[in-house]
Design an enzyme around this catalytic site. Structure first.
Site, short mmCIF file in Angstrom:
data_model
loop_
_atom_site.label_atom_id
_atom_site.label_comp_id
_atom_site.label_asym_id
_atom_site.label_seq_id
_atom_site.Cartn_x
_atom_site.Cartn_y
_atom_site.Cartn_z
N GLY A 272 0.81 -1.22 0.00
CA GLY A 272 0.00 0.00 0.00
C GLY A 272 0.84 1.26 0.00
O GLY A 272 0.54 2.23 -0.70
N CYS A 273 1.91 1.25 0.78
CA CYS A 273 2.78 2.42 0.86
C CYS A 273 3.54 2.64 -0.44
O CYS A 273 3.77 3.78 -0.84
CB CYS A 273 3.74 2.27 2.04
SG CYS A 273 2.87 2.20 3.63
N THR A 274 3.91 1.56 -1.10
CA THR A 274 4.59 1.67 -2.39
C THR A 274 3.64 2.24 -3.43
O THR A 274 4.00 3.16 -4.19
CB THR A 274 5.14 0.30 -2.83
OG1 THR A 274 6.09 -0.15 -1.86
CG2 THR A 274 5.80 0.39 -4.19
#
Length: 155
Positions: A44-46
């Protein structure tokens, strides 16, 4: 303590991936997208970081700087930036002091386990340092476009 829209955003100073100390007040005269995310290199952060990367020039065209904040150390930020060619600064909030100021360091539950961590959130701060928009508990899909549209329509 947590910030509220219409108030001055709390100033802070954190180490950035470029090795410099960066303060929110360094960006007076520019809009700032301050986004908090849980962890470098996670799916998700990527996705979120790459969405900001892909719209970076559009934010720049709106006199807007993007700053990403997580509890990850600088070395991990550097690897994340190199791997995904991120054109904006990532700040290390290892003691989660800034996350606490912004009210995003919270109790989380995952697979039945409870732990403290960053709740994905984005704050828009105007040229005078005032918090003008916030998104808490962000869902990554379409979020960056929503933030960009807000800036285009309101700043």
């Amino acid at each position: 303590m947590t910030v509220k829209t219409g108030e001055k955003a709390p100033n802070f100073t954190l180490e950035a991936n470029n090795g410099e100390k960066v303060s929110l007040s360094d960006f007076k005269g520019k809009n700032v997208v301050l986004y908090f995310y849980p962890k470098d290199m996670t799916p998700g952060c990527t996705t979120e970081a790459c969405d900001f990367r892909d719209h970076h020039s559009e934010f720049s065209d709106q006199n807007t700087v993007i700053l990403g904040v997580s509890p990850d150390p600088i070395d991990r930020h550097k690897k994340f930036i190199e791997k995904h060619d991120l054109p904006f600064l990532l700040l290390a909030d290892e003691d989660h002091e800034v996350a606490e100021q912004y009210g995003v360091w919270q109790l989380k539950k995952n697979f039945g386990k409870e732990y403290m961590g960053i709740v994905r959130s984005t704050f828009i701060i105007d040229e005078d340092g005032e918090l003008v928009k916030e998104w808490r508990k962000v869902r990554v899909k379409d979020h960056v476009e929503e933030a960009l549209n807000y800036i285009k329509e309101n700043m």
